[in-house]
Design a protein around this motif. Sequence first.
Motif, mmCIF file in Angstrom:
data_model
loop_
_atom_site.group_PDB
_atom_site.id
_atom_site.type_symbol
_atom_site.label_atom_id
_atom_site.label_comp_id
_atom_site.label_asym_id
_atom_site.label_seq_id
_atom_site.Cartn_x
_atom_site.Cartn_y
_atom_site.Cartn_z
ATOM 1 N N LEU A 65 0.829 -1.203 0.000
ATOM 2 C CA LEU A 65 0.000 0.000 0.000
ATOM 3 C C LEU A 65 0.869 1.260 0.000
ATOM 4 O O LEU A 65 0.544 2.240 -0.685
ATOM 5 N N ASP A 66 1.983 1.242 0.742
ATOM 6 C CA ASP A 66 2.909 2.370 0.731
ATOM 7 C C ASP A 66 3.514 2.555 -0.664
ATOM 8 O O ASP A 66 3.699 3.684 -1.131
ATOM 9 N N ALA A 67 3.827 1.443 -1.337
ATOM 10 C CA ALA A 67 4.368 1.516 -2.692
ATOM 11 C C ALA A 67 3.350 2.110 -3.650
ATOM 12 O O ALA A 67 3.691 2.944 -4.495
ATOM 13 N N LEU A 68 2.106 1.704 -3.522
ATOM 14 C CA LEU A 68 1.045 2.264 -4.364
ATOM 15 C C LEU A 68 0.941 3.769 -4.162
ATOM 16 O O LEU A 68 0.832 4.535 -5.120
ATOM 17 N N HIS A 69 1.004 4.198 -2.916
ATOM 18 C CA HIS A 69 0.966 5.627 -2.609
ATOM 19 C C HIS A 69 2.154 6.352 -3.255
ATOM 20 O O HIS A 69 1.991 7.430 -3.844
ATOM 21 N N ALA A 70 3.336 5.753 -3.184
ATOM 22 C CA ALA A 70 4.525 6.350 -3.792
ATOM 23 C C ALA A 70 4.374 6.447 -5.309
ATOM 24 O O ALA A 70 4.697 7.477 -5.912
ATOM 25 N N ILE A 71 3.873 5.392 -5.929
ATOM 26 C CA ILE A 71 3.677 5.383 -7.383
ATOM 27 C C ILE A 71 2.708 6.493 -7.795
ATOM 28 O O ILE A 71 2.966 7.241 -8.736
ATOM 29 N N LEU A 72 1.609 6.607 -7.084
ATOM 30 C CA LEU A 72 0.604 7.621 -7.411
ATOM 31 C C LEU A 72 1.139 9.043 -7.242
ATOM 32 O O LEU A 72 0.648 9.973 -7.880
ATOM 33 N N ASN A 73 2.167 9.211 -6.394
ATOM 34 C CA ASN A 73 2.759 10.525 -6.165
ATOM 35 C C ASN A 73 4.043 10.731 -6.969
ATOM 36 O O ASN A 73 4.758 11.710 -6.743
ATOM 37 N N GLY A 74 4.333 9.811 -7.892
ATOM 38 C CA GLY A 74 5.512 9.950 -8.737
ATOM 39 C C GLY A 74 6.824 9.751 -8.009
ATOM 40 O O GLY A 74 7.870 10.206 -8.471
ATOM 41 N N GLU A 75 6.796 9.065 -6.880
ATOM 42 C CA GLU A 75 8.000 8.831 -6.086
ATOM 43 C C GLU A 75 8.610 7.471 -6.421
ATOM 44 O O GLU A 75 7.970 6.616 -7.009
ATOM 45 N N ASP A 76 9.860 7.290 -6.005
ATOM 46 C CA ASP A 76 10.539 6.010 -6.189
ATOM 47 C C ASP A 76 9.846 4.946 -5.328
ATOM 48 O O ASP A 76 9.496 5.194 -4.177
ATOM 49 N N TYR A 77 9.664 3.774 -5.884
ATOM 50 C CA TYR A 77 8.979 2.708 -5.154
ATOM 51 C C TYR A 77 9.793 1.420 -5.058
ATOM 52 O O TYR A 77 9.361 0.448 -4.431
ATOM 53 N N ASP A 78 10.987 1.378 -5.655
ATOM 54 C CA ASP A 78 11.799 0.153 -5.643
ATOM 55 C C ASP A 78 12.086 -0.351 -4.241
ATOM 56 O O ASP A 78 12.137 -1.552 -4.000
ATOM 57 N N ARG A 79 12.254 0.562 -3.281
ATOM 58 C CA ARG A 79 12.614 0.139 -1.918
ATOM 59 C C ARG A 79 11.533 -0.744 -1.281
ATOM 60 O O ARG A 79 11.805 -1.528 -0.385
ATOM 61 N N PHE A 80 10.313 -0.630 -1.768
ATOM 62 C CA PHE A 80 9.226 -1.438 -1.210
ATOM 63 C C PHE A 80 9.240 -2.866 -1.743
ATOM 64 O O PHE A 80 8.585 -3.738 -1.188
ATOM 65 N N PHE A 81 9.972 -3.077 -2.831
ATOM 66 C CA PHE A 81 9.987 -4.398 -3.457
ATOM 67 C C PHE A 81 11.412 -4.931 -3.599
ATOM 68 O O PHE A 81 11.746 -5.611 -4.562
ATOM 69 N N ALA A 82 12.250 -4.638 -2.618
ATOM 70 C CA ALA A 82 13.650 -5.046 -2.659
ATOM 71 C C ALA A 82 13.789 -6.562 -2.809
ATOM 72 O O ALA A 82 14.741 -7.043 -3.433
ATOM 73 N N ASP A 83 12.842 -7.311 -2.264
ATOM 74 C CA ASP A 83 12.917 -8.775 -2.351
ATOM 75 C C ASP A 83 12.605 -9.289 -3.759
ATOM 76 O O ASP A 83 12.868 -10.448 -4.067
ATOM 77 N N LEU A 84 12.078 -8.447 -4.635
ATOM 78 C CA LEU A 84 11.722 -8.869 -5.992
ATOM 79 C C LEU A 84 12.718 -8.397 -7.049
ATOM 80 O O LEU A 84 12.772 -8.963 -8.142
ATOM 81 N N ILE A 85 13.486 -7.374 -6.746
ATOM 82 C CA ILE A 85 14.415 -6.808 -7.719
ATOM 83 C C ILE A 85 15.548 -7.800 -7.973
ATOM 84 O O ILE A 85 16.105 -8.388 -7.059
ATOM 85 N N ASP A 86 15.873 -7.992 -9.244
ATOM 86 C CA ASP A 86 16.941 -8.901 -9.687
ATOM 87 C C ASP A 86 16.656 -10.367 -9.378
ATOM 88 O O ASP A 86 17.585 -11.164 -9.239
ATOM 89 N N HIS A 87 15.387 -10.732 -9.256
ATOM 90 C CA HIS A 87 15.022 -12.130 -9.058
ATOM 91 C C HIS A 87 14.083 -12.569 -10.181
ATOM 92 O O HIS A 87 13.224 -11.809 -10.607
ATOM 93 N N GLU A 88 14.272 -13.780 -10.623
ATOM 94 C CA GLU A 88 13.364 -14.353 -11.612
ATOM 95 C C GLU A 88 12.026 -14.654 -10.938
ATOM 96 O O GLU A 88 11.996 -15.107 -9.793
ATOM 97 N N PRO A 89 10.923 -14.429 -11.633
ATOM 98 C CA PRO A 89 9.619 -14.777 -11.051
ATOM 99 C C PRO A 89 9.532 -16.267 -10.771
ATOM 100 O O PRO A 89 10.078 -17.077 -11.510
ATOM 101 N N GLN A 90 8.870 -16.628 -9.678
ATOM 102 C CA GLN A 90 8.711 -18.025 -9.292
ATOM 103 C C GLN A 90 7.222 -18.350 -9.192
ATOM 104 O O GLN A 90 6.436 -17.531 -8.698
#
Length: 96
Positions: A65-90
């Motif tokens: 939900l915090d990431a969604l808020h950041a996206i809607l405000n044009g802010e960086d959101y990568d920090r909310f999904f650190a566990d997904l960055i550079d990982h293949e989908p499973q």
Amino acid sequence: MCLGLPMTIIETDGRSALCEYSNQQRRVSVILLPEPSVGSKVLVCIDTAVRLLDDDEARLIAQALDALHAILNGEDYDRFFADLIDHEPQLPKHLR
């Protein structure tokens, strides 16, 4: 579509509860829960607690939900999904 909020029960009489999320409080129905207790994390949809959450699940929902808020405000959101960055989908376990 309804978004569920991960809220914490502050007080309850067994039928309703005062819950808090992100410094906002709301009175919700807890009649769908077996034994709601103070301190429990619950998923709230349309002013009704629909199920209990463990701490990790509540944290993940709040981060999304915090990431969604950041996206809607044009802010960086990568920090909310650190566990997904550079990982293949499973696939989930039940689909493997």
